[in-house]
Design an enzyme around this catalytic site. Structure first.
Site, PDB file in Angstrom:
ATOM      1  N   ARG A   1      38.197  26.389  38.121  1.00  0.00           N
ATOM      2  CA  ARG A   1      37.424  27.524  38.627  1.00  0.00           C
ATOM      3  C   ARG A   1      37.547  28.728  37.689  1.00  0.00           C
ATOM      4  O   ARG A   1      36.587  29.451  37.423  1.00  0.00           O
ATOM      5  CB  ARG A   1      37.954  27.873  40.022  1.00  0.00           C
ATOM      6  CG  ARG A   1      37.190  28.928  40.753  1.00  0.00           C
ATOM      7  CD  ARG A   1      37.810  29.135  42.124  1.00  0.00           C
ATOM      8  NE  ARG A   1      37.174  30.224  42.821  1.00  0.00           N
ATOM      9  CZ  ARG A   1      37.728  30.870  43.839  1.00  0.00           C
ATOM     10  NH1 ARG A   1      38.919  30.513  44.276  1.00  0.00           N
ATOM     11  NH2 ARG A   1      37.102  31.855  44.435  1.00  0.00           N
TER      12      ARG A   1
ATOM     13  N   ARG B   1      37.557  40.819  52.370  1.00  0.00           N
ATOM     14  CA  ARG B   1      38.494  41.483  51.462  1.00  0.00           C
ATOM     15  C   ARG B   1      37.880  42.734  50.832  1.00  0.00           C
ATOM     16  O   ARG B   1      38.596  43.618  50.369  1.00  0.00           O
ATOM     17  CB  ARG B   1      38.959  40.507  50.380  1.00  0.00           C
ATOM     18  CG  ARG B   1      40.056  39.557  50.871  1.00  0.00           C
ATOM     19  CD  ARG B   1      40.196  38.335  49.995  1.00  0.00           C
ATOM     20  NE  ARG B   1      40.398  38.622  48.596  1.00  0.00           N
ATOM     21  CZ  ARG B   1      41.582  38.871  48.017  1.00  0.00           C
ATOM     22  NH1 ARG B   1      42.662  38.890  48.757  1.00  0.00           N
ATOM     23  NH2 ARG B   1      41.677  39.109  46.737  1.00  0.00           N
TER      24      ARG B   1
ATOM     25  N   ASP C   1      29.052  36.423  44.545  1.00  0.00           N
ATOM     26  CA  ASP C   1      29.717  35.574  43.564  1.00  0.00           C
ATOM     27  C   ASP C   1      29.296  36.121  42.206  1.00  0.00           C
ATOM     28  O   ASP C   1      28.098  36.191  41.912  1.00  0.00           O
ATOM     29  CB  ASP C   1      29.241  34.126  43.739  1.00  0.00           C
ATOM     30  CG  ASP C   1      29.908  33.180  42.756  1.00  0.00           C
ATOM     31  OD1 ASP C   1      30.365  33.641  41.695  1.00  0.00           O
ATOM     32  OD2 ASP C   1      29.941  31.970  43.051  1.00  0.00           O
TER      33      ASP C   1
ATOM     34  N   CYS D   1      36.805  39.977  39.996  1.00  0.00           N
ATOM     35  CA  CYS D   1      37.272  39.474  41.309  1.00  0.00           C
ATOM     36  C   CYS D   1      38.099  40.599  41.896  1.00  0.00           C
ATOM     37  O   CYS D   1      39.321  40.546  41.912  1.00  0.00           O
ATOM     38  CB  CYS D   1      38.095  38.205  41.134  1.00  0.00           C
ATOM     39  SG  CYS D   1      37.217  36.937  40.212  1.00  0.00           S
ATOM     40  N   ALA D   2      37.404  41.622  42.350  1.00  0.00           N
ATOM     41  CA  ALA D   2      38.016  42.940  42.497  1.00  0.00           C
ATOM     42  C   ALA D   2      38.866  43.138  43.750  1.00  0.00           C
ATOM     43  O   ALA D   2      39.823  43.908  43.725  1.00  0.00           O
ATOM     44  CB  ALA D   2      36.927  43.994  42.450  1.00  0.00           C
TER      45      ALA D   2
ATOM     46  N   CYS E   1      48.485  35.753  38.426  1.00  0.00           N
ATOM     47  CA  CYS E   1      49.875  35.881  38.865  1.00  0.00           C
ATOM     48  C   CYS E   1      50.446  34.467  39.046  1.00  0.00           C
ATOM     49  O   CYS E   1      51.289  34.234  39.906  1.00  0.00           O
ATOM     50  CB  CYS E   1      50.008  36.727  40.122  1.00  0.00           C
ATOM     51  SG  CYS E   1      49.097  36.129  41.534  1.00  0.00           S
TER      52      CYS E   1
ATOM     53  N   PRO F   1      41.611  43.052  46.631  1.00  0.00           N
ATOM     54  CA  PRO F   1      41.439  44.199  47.525  1.00  0.00           C
ATOM     55  C   PRO F   1      41.337  45.552  46.819  1.00  0.00           C
ATOM     56  O   PRO F   1      41.401  46.585  47.475  1.00  0.00           O
ATOM     57  CB  PRO F   1      42.698  44.137  48.388  1.00  0.00           C
ATOM     58  CG  PRO F   1      43.740  43.584  47.475  1.00  0.00           C
ATOM     59  CD  PRO F   1      43.028  42.611  46.581  1.00  0.00           C
ATOM     60  N   GLY F   2      41.204  45.555  45.501  1.00  0.00           N
ATOM     61  CA  GLY F   2      40.825  46.792  44.836  1.00  0.00           C
ATOM     62  C   GLY F   2      41.937  47.664  44.297  1.00  0.00           C
ATOM     63  O   GLY F   2      41.683  48.793  43.880  1.00  0.00           O
TER      64      GLY F   2
ATOM     65  N   ASP G   1      40.859  39.343  36.890  1.00  0.00           N
ATOM     66  CA  ASP G   1      42.112  39.077  37.595  1.00  0.00           C
ATOM     67  C   ASP G   1      41.813  37.868  38.476  1.00  0.00           C
ATOM     68  O   ASP G   1      41.411  38.008  39.626  1.00  0.00           O
ATOM     69  CB  ASP G   1      42.501  40.308  38.415  1.00  0.00           C
ATOM     70  CG  ASP G   1      43.830  40.141  39.113  1.00  0.00           C
ATOM     71  OD1 ASP G   1      44.622  39.282  38.691  1.00  0.00           O
ATOM     72  OD2 ASP G   1      44.074  40.863  40.101  1.00  0.00           O
TER      73      ASP G   1
END
Lengths: 319, 154
Positions: free
Chosen positions: A227, A160, A182, A131-132, A250, A134-135, A199
Site C-alpha cells: 500500500r 479521523r 483517497d 495521510c494527514a 513509525c 489526526p493532523g 506519513d
C-alpha cells in the site's frame, strides 16, 4: 448454540490459554529475531517518554515555559528538536490544561516531531500532507511555515479528519485546506508541490502499543508495504522537479522502510537527501539483501538507542 | 454574515471581516488567505479551509480563533477577567457568579454578552442572566469544547 466456522465446541476447547500465550510469545520472538538480524538486540519492553511540542503560532515560548513551570511542570528541551520538550514531571494532565486547550502546545512524541523538522517547510511554500489525520504533523507544518503559503491535508478516513480539524482550530492554523479523499483519487490538475509529507499508514511498533506483538503479523507488514508503494508513486507524481518528498513510518520493519525506499530509487528519477540528526543511518543490508548505499542517507530511530518509539525517515528529491 | 455581525455587535466588537475572503462549507464560515486560492478546487471533498470563524445555526457560534481575535481588540468590549479556578469551572461548562469575577470591562447587564478572559487569553463567552436574584454569566461556549468533541467522537 454458537457455531464457529464449522469447528465443533470440543475442537475449540483444545486450544488452551497457555497455547494462546505461547503463540503470542512466538510472534513476539519472530519480530525480535528479525530485529536481531538487523543488528538490534531489543527486549520488546522498550517504552518512550512523554513530550510536547510548543506551538510557535501562539504564545511567546518563554512566557509559556514560565507559566507551566510555575504550575509545577518540569520540562526539558530535546536537543535535536526545535520545539520539543520532555515532560519530566507534571502535577496536572498536560492534555487537559488551559494552555493545551488554547493551542499553546501539543502532545507529540519526540520521534514523530523529527520528520517535519528535517523536511523544513518554509513560509510561502506549497506542501502536501498526504495521510494527514489526526493532523499533529499538519499543525507542525503550518507552525514551521508561520501560517504562510499552503498546506493541503488529505485523508481518506472522515472520522479521523474531525480530530484533524480540531487540531487545526485549536493550534490557530490558518494556511491549510483539508480534503476528505483517497489521495490517489484526488485530481490536482496542474498543481505540483514544493514538498510532500507522506506519513504513511504502517504497522506501527510495540513501544507505544503494549499489545502490538499480539496484533501484528508478517502478512500485515507485506500488505502495508504494498500500500505504501502505491502512495509513494502518487507522492512523486505530485512533486515539482527539485521538490522534496519526506517518507516516514513509525514501523521498524524494513519492508515498510528501507526496502520501500530502494523500490522508490529503482522506479523513479529521485535522489535521496542526507538526513542530519541523532538517529542511526538507514540499513543498507536487510536479511542478506544488499541495498544501494544511498539508502543509508535515511534515518532510523531505534527504541533502545533513542528512548523513543521506532521511527523511520527518508527524503527524496525529484530530479 | 448577518448572524456573524449580530454576534460581533453583541460583544461590542468593531472587527471588520473581509466579505470577499469569506468561504462557506456547510454551516461553517471561514476566511481564506490568497495563498490558498489555487488549492480550493474540489468542493465536494473540501472539509476545511483557512481560518474557521464559526458556525451558523439559529445564532452564530464563534470559533475560539474568532473569539481570541475579538478579545485582542482595543476598545470598549464586554470582557470579564477571572482566575484559574473560576476559569477552569467555566471551561468545564459551568456558569460564573458575579462575585467570582476579578474585573469587568464594558457592559455587564442582563441580556448582554461578555467574553471570559484569563491572563490575556479568551476562554469563551456567555450571556448575563439573573439566577436566584444574583447576576451570573451563563456559559454559551468555552474552549473545553475541544475535549468534549474528542470524547464524543471516540
Amino acid at each position: 448454540m454458537l457455531e464457529l466456522s464449522g469447528y465443533s465446541q470440543s475442537r475449540i476447547t483444545i486450544i488452551s490459554y497457555s497455547d494462546i500465550l505461547e503463540t503470542d510469545l512466538m510472534k513476539q520472538n519472530v519480530f525480535l529475531q528479525r530485529y536481531l538480524l538487523l543488528g538490534r538486540d531489543l527486549t520488546g519492553e522498550e517504552r518512550t517518554f512523554k513530550s510536547i511540542r510548543i506551538n510557535n503560532l501562539k504564545k511567546n515560548r518563554k512566557l509559556l515555559l514560565k507559566r507551566l513551570n510555575g504550575l509545577g511542570a518540569s520540562l526539558k528541551k530535546i536537543d535535536y528538536l526545535r520545539d520539543g520538550y520532555v515532560i519530566e514531571e507534571s502535577p496536572f494532565s498536560l492534555g487537559a490544561s488551559f494552555e493545551y486547550l488554547l493551542g499553546h502546545y501539543t502532545l507529540q512524541e519526540a520521534s514523530s516531531q523529527f520528520p517535519v523538522e528535517a523536511l523544513g517547510p518554509r513560509p510561502g511554500e506549497a506542501v502536501l500532507d498526504m495521510c494527514a489525520a489526526p493532523g499533529i504533523k499538519t499543525t507542525q507544518l503550518a507552525a514551521h511555515m508561520e501560517n504562510q503559503g499552503a498546506v493541503i491535508a488529505v485523508d481518506v478516513d472522515r472520522s479521523r479528519l474531525y480530530a484533524l480539524e480540531n487540531n487545526l482550530e485549536r493550534c490557530g492554523v490558518e494556511n491549510c485546506v483539508v480534503y476528505h479523499s483517497d489521495v490517489n483519487e484526488l485530481d490536482f490538475g496542474e498543481i505540483r508541490f514544493d514538498k510532500v509529507l507522506l506519513d504513511a499508514p504502517c504497522s506501527g511498533n510495540y513501544v507505544i502499543d503494549g499489545e502490538w506483538f499480539e496484533k501484528r503479523s508478517l502478512e500485515d507488514v507485506e500488505r502495508n508495504a504494498e500500500r505504501q508503494r502505491g502512495l509513494l508513486e502518487t507522492a512523486v507524481g505530485l512533486l515539482r522537479e527539485g521538490g522534496v518528498l519526506s517518507y516516514t513510518t513509525c514501523s521498524l520493519e524494513p519492508e515498510e522502510d528501507e526496502l520501500n525506499v530502494q523500490w522508490l530509487l529503482d522506479n523513479f528519477d529521485v535522489e535521496l537527501r542526507e538526513i542530519e540528526g541523532p538517529g542511526s543511518r538507514g540499513l543498507t543490508e536487510v536479511f542478506g539483501e544488499e541495498l544501494d548505499d544511498d539508502v543509508g542517507r535515511s534515518m532510523r530511530f531505534w527504541p533502545d538507542e533513542m528512548g523513543t518509539q521506532g521511527f523511520f525517515v527518508a527524503e527524496a528529491v525529484k530530479q | 454574515m448577518r448572524l456573524l455581525k449580530r454576534f460581533l455587535d453583541g460583544v461590542g466588537s468593531s472587527l471588520n471581516v473581509d466579505e470577499d475572503r469569506l468561504l462557506r462549507i456547510n454551516n461553517r464560515r471561514f476566511t481564506v488567505g490568497e495563498d490558498l486560492d489555487d488549492f480550493i478546487f474540489r468542493w465536494d471533498n473540501l472539509v476545511y479551509a483557512g481560518k474557521l470563524l464559526g458556525k451558523d445555526r439559529r445564532l452564530f457560534h464563534p470559533s475560539p480563533a474568532l473569539l481570541q481575535e475579538v478579545a485582542s481588540e482595543k476598545g470598549d468590549l464586554n470582557r470579564i477577567h477571572v482566575d484559574r479556578e473560576t476559569g477552569w469551572l467555566f471551561v468545564c461548562g459551568r456558569d460564573i457568579f458575579e462575585e467570582s469575577i476579578l474585573r469587568k470591562e464594558g457592559e455587564f447587564e442582563e441580556g448582554s454578552f461578555s467574553l471570559v478572559m484569563l491572563d490575556g487569553d479568551c476562554l469563551g463567552y456567555g450571556r448575563v442572566e439573573m439566577f436566584q436574584g444574583r447576576r451570573i454569566l451563563k456559559n454559551v461556549f468555552d474552549i473545553g469544547d475541544f475535549l468534549r468533541r474528542e470524547r464524543w467522537r471516540s
